[in-house]
Structure formats: C-alpha cells, structure tokens
Design an enzyme around this catalytic site. Structure first.
Site, mmCIF file in Angstrom:
data_model
loop_
_atom_site.group_PDB
_atom_site.id
_atom_site.type_symbol
_atom_site.label_atom_id
_atom_site.label_comp_id
_atom_site.label_asym_id
_atom_site.label_seq_id
_atom_site.Cartn_x
_atom_site.Cartn_y
_atom_site.Cartn_z
ATOM 1 N N ASP A 15 0.872 -1.190 0.000
ATOM 2 C CA ASP A 15 0.000 0.000 0.000
ATOM 3 C C ASP A 15 0.900 1.229 0.000
ATOM 4 O O ASP A 15 2.080 1.148 0.367
ATOM 5 C CB ASP A 15 -0.903 0.022 1.243
ATOM 6 C CG ASP A 15 -1.825 1.248 1.250
ATOM 7 O OD1 ASP A 15 -2.496 1.496 0.223
ATOM 8 O OD2 ASP A 15 -1.854 1.978 2.260
ATOM 9 N N SER A 16 0.322 2.361 -0.390
ATOM 10 C CA SER A 16 1.077 3.616 -0.344
ATOM 11 C C SER A 16 1.487 3.946 1.096
ATOM 12 O O SER A 16 2.446 4.678 1.301
ATOM 13 C CB SER A 16 0.227 4.750 -0.913
ATOM 14 O OG SER A 16 -0.956 4.872 -0.139
ATOM 15 N N CYS A 78 -4.343 -1.430 -2.175
ATOM 16 C CA CYS A 78 -4.482 0.013 -2.355
ATOM 17 C C CYS A 78 -5.314 0.229 -3.614
ATOM 18 O O CYS A 78 -4.966 -0.288 -4.683
ATOM 19 C CB CYS A 78 -3.088 0.624 -2.525
ATOM 20 S SG CYS A 78 -3.095 2.379 -2.931
ATOM 21 N N GLU A 164 -3.628 9.586 7.734
ATOM 22 C CA GLU A 164 -2.176 9.338 7.828
ATOM 23 C C GLU A 164 -1.543 10.156 8.954
ATOM 24 O O GLU A 164 -0.534 9.758 9.525
ATOM 25 C CB GLU A 164 -1.475 9.679 6.505
ATOM 26 C CG GLU A 164 -1.796 8.718 5.370
ATOM 27 C CD GLU A 164 -0.827 7.529 5.267
ATOM 28 O OE1 GLU A 164 0.377 7.740 5.418
ATOM 29 O OE2 GLU A 164 -1.306 6.402 5.036
ATOM 30 N N CYS A 198 -11.208 3.016 -0.600
ATOM 31 C CA CYS A 198 -9.859 3.416 -0.209
ATOM 32 C C CYS A 198 -9.575 2.638 1.061
ATOM 33 O O CYS A 198 -10.401 2.644 1.987
ATOM 34 C CB CYS A 198 -9.783 4.912 0.055
ATOM 35 S SG CYS A 198 -8.188 5.404 0.746
ATOM 36 N N HIS A 200 -7.793 3.124 3.448
ATOM 37 C CA HIS A 200 -7.665 3.903 4.679
ATOM 38 C C HIS A 200 -9.020 4.142 5.367
ATOM 39 O O HIS A 200 -9.087 4.355 6.571
ATOM 40 C CB HIS A 200 -7.090 5.289 4.373
ATOM 41 C CG HIS A 200 -5.630 5.317 4.118
ATOM 42 N ND1 HIS A 200 -5.039 4.705 3.043
ATOM 43 C CD2 HIS A 200 -4.622 5.920 4.805
ATOM 44 C CE1 HIS A 200 -3.739 4.927 3.072
ATOM 45 N NE2 HIS A 200 -3.458 5.658 4.135
HETATM 46 N N1 DGL Z 1 -4.999 3.447 0.620
HETATM 47 C C1 DGL Z 1 -5.005 3.935 -0.708
HETATM 48 C C2 DGL Z 1 -6.235 3.507 -1.459
HETATM 49 O O1 DGL Z 1 -6.834 2.502 -1.151
HETATM 50 C C3 DGL Z 1 -4.802 5.387 -0.967
HETATM 51 C C4 DGL Z 1 -3.983 6.191 -0.221
HETATM 52 C C5 DGL Z 1 -3.233 7.279 -0.907
HETATM 53 O O2 DGL Z 1 -3.820 8.266 -1.365
HETATM 54 O O3 DGL Z 1 -2.049 7.106 -0.924
HETATM 55 O O4 DGL Z 1 -6.609 4.152 -2.396
#
Ligand code: DGL
Length: 280
Positions: A15-16, A78, A164, A198, A200
């Site tokens: 993931d990012s 991600c 984050e 997402c 997150h």
């Molecule tokens: N967790 C990532 C997703 O599912 C995105 C996070 C980011 O913007 O880096 O899209």
C-alpha cells in the site's frame, strides 16, 4: 530464453502507506498459515492526488522490491495503485520481467464482483481518492458485472492525509466527512450502499455512521479481498505451492520506523515491528 524461477516465498502486500493494513489484517486472520511481507511506501504517500505515470512508477518499484524478497504473489492493497498501475503491471511489466509466472492482484475486481449483491435500491456510492475516482475503474468494472446498477462517485482528497496524520478523530475530520457525504448524497438520495474504495477509510467508519443517513450500509474491502484471495489460491494450486507457510510476518516502510510502528498498530489492530527500506 528468459530464466524462469519458481522459488517459494511470502505473499507480498503493498500500500502507499498504512491503509493496506486494514486489508492485510483480514487476510492474515483468514490465512494465518502463510508468510507475509507488508510494504508501505509512507515516504511518498499519499498517492491519491498523483498522476498516472508517477503512481505506476512507484507501484512497480514496490512490486519489484517485494519480488526481490522472494514473493511470488503480490497484492496491491491500495485502490489508487490498483486503479492506476495494476493493468500496466499485469499487461506490460510482468510479461517481460525475469519471472513472468509471478502474479500481482488488486482490490477493485473482487470488490466489484460483490457490490451488486449488497444493494437493494440499485444505487451505490463510491468514496475514494481523486486518483481512484478519476480513473473510472469502479464505474467500468461495475458496468461489466452489474450493468443495472447506478453508480455515484465522490472523491475525498482530504481524508487520507487526515488519517495518515492521525487526525481522523478530530473535529476537523467531522467537517470533511460531512462535506463529502453531503456531496455524495446530493447526487442521489436513494443510495443505500457506500463502498469505502480506499483502504484507509475503514478507520472512519464510526464517523461515517454517526454523520451519514441512518441505516446506510458502508462496505469495507478487507473481508471481501481476504475471501477473494483464499478463493484464488484454491483455484491456483501452482501458486499456492509456491507460498511458504511458517506464519511469519514482516513489515517494511519507506519512512521512519518509529512513526510507522505507532500508526500501523492502529490500522493493524496489534503491535507492529518495522524495518526501513529505500525504494528508487
Ligand atoms: N490506501 C489507498 C487507497 O486505497 C490510498 C492512499 C493514498 O492516497 O495514498 O486508495
């Protein structure tokens, strides 16, 4: 002739940043027997507002690093990377890599396969990063599986930075969550199912439930992706037998270890010991 290695190794999860941990937690709960290597590119997160080429370049670097650790299979936990980099990796990068038998999977396909079974009104909302929404990936994939669904998208560029930085329980987070929910439901007020597109966003679930319309169904991807991976391994014995099974888990971040360990525990639900790695 290209050299094809079919060495055994861990499942790579990428993931990012931290979001993929919400998916990884579910994968590990379902299949604790496998070894896993989690990589978060925290130093370059968020990816959500970045361009196609940048997201592809960063994601492919991360995947190659995980391949270098011996992973025959990598899951992009991600949505942004799945939307903007997965197809290029599967169709262009992997076939000319030193071992084209390795596999990279994403989170969009398994989620869209499920989503149509969950709505009663046939109107679904998608909340995601700018990159995921702009790519149109969910709209395109949902059209294939569930052509009768009406899909309404809302990009939420402030949410990943809030999460984050650990600010997702603050009053500032209330403002943005309400703002994005209002914008989504203004598009259609009979939406009954909202996909958290997402990885997150599951951390925002309590806030979404308290600020959004009563009875709204919010769908987090973790359990869906975990079940889909288990099903994939049942159908692909050749990959399953390449996976090592000591139950080991290793966490890597491209940013500081201390920050990662503090935040990651919130997403993963248990303490995390991390190592640092430099990509690119
Ligand atoms: N967790 C990532 C997703 O599912 C995105 C996070 C980011 O913007 O880096 O899209």
């Amino acid at each position: 002739m290209r050299q094809v290695s079919s060495g055994k190794g861990a499942i790579g999860i990428f993931d990012s940043g931290y979001g993929g941990l919400t998916v990884f937690r579910q994968i590990r709960d379902l299949m604790p027997q496998y070894d896993y290597i989690y990589l978060g590119d925290n130093a370059r997160a968020p990816y959500g507002n970045r361009g196609f080429d940048t997201i592809h370049q960063f994601t492919w670097q991360a995947v190659q690093w995980l391949f270098g650790q011996g992973c025959p299979l990598v899951v992009l936990a991600c949505n942004t990377a799945s939307a903007k980099a997965l197809r290029t990796i599967q169709q262009q990068d992997l076939p000319v890599s030193d071992d084209p038998s390795r596999r990279v999977l994403g989170v969009i396909r398994p989620t869209t396969e499920m989503l149509g079974t969950l709505t009663k009104t046939g109107k679904v909302g998608i909340m995601g990063t700018e990159g995921t929404v702009q790519s149109g990936s969910y709209v395109i994939e949902l059209q294939k599986f569930w052509p009768q669904l009406q899909v309404f998208q809302q990009s939420c560029p402030m949410l990943v930075p809030l999460i984050e930085t650990g600010m997702h329980s603050s009053a500032g987070a209330d403002f943005f969550v309400r703002y994005y929910l209002d914008a989504l439901f203004a598009q259609n007020n009979t939406i009954d199912t909202v996909l958290l597109a997402c990885t997150h966003y599951p951390l925002l679930l309590p806030l979404l439930q308290s600020l959004g319309p009563a009875g709204m169904q919010y769908v987090a991807q973790g359990p869906i992706v975990a079940n889909s991976l288990a099903d994939y391994l049942l159908r692909h014995a050749e990959m399953k037998q390449r996976l090592t099974t000591r139950g080991d888990v290793q966490f890597f971040t491209t940013d500081s270890i201390v920050g990662f360990e503090q935040h990651a525990a919130i997403f993963y639900g248990q303490p995390v010991i991390a190592q640092q790695v430099f990509l690119g």
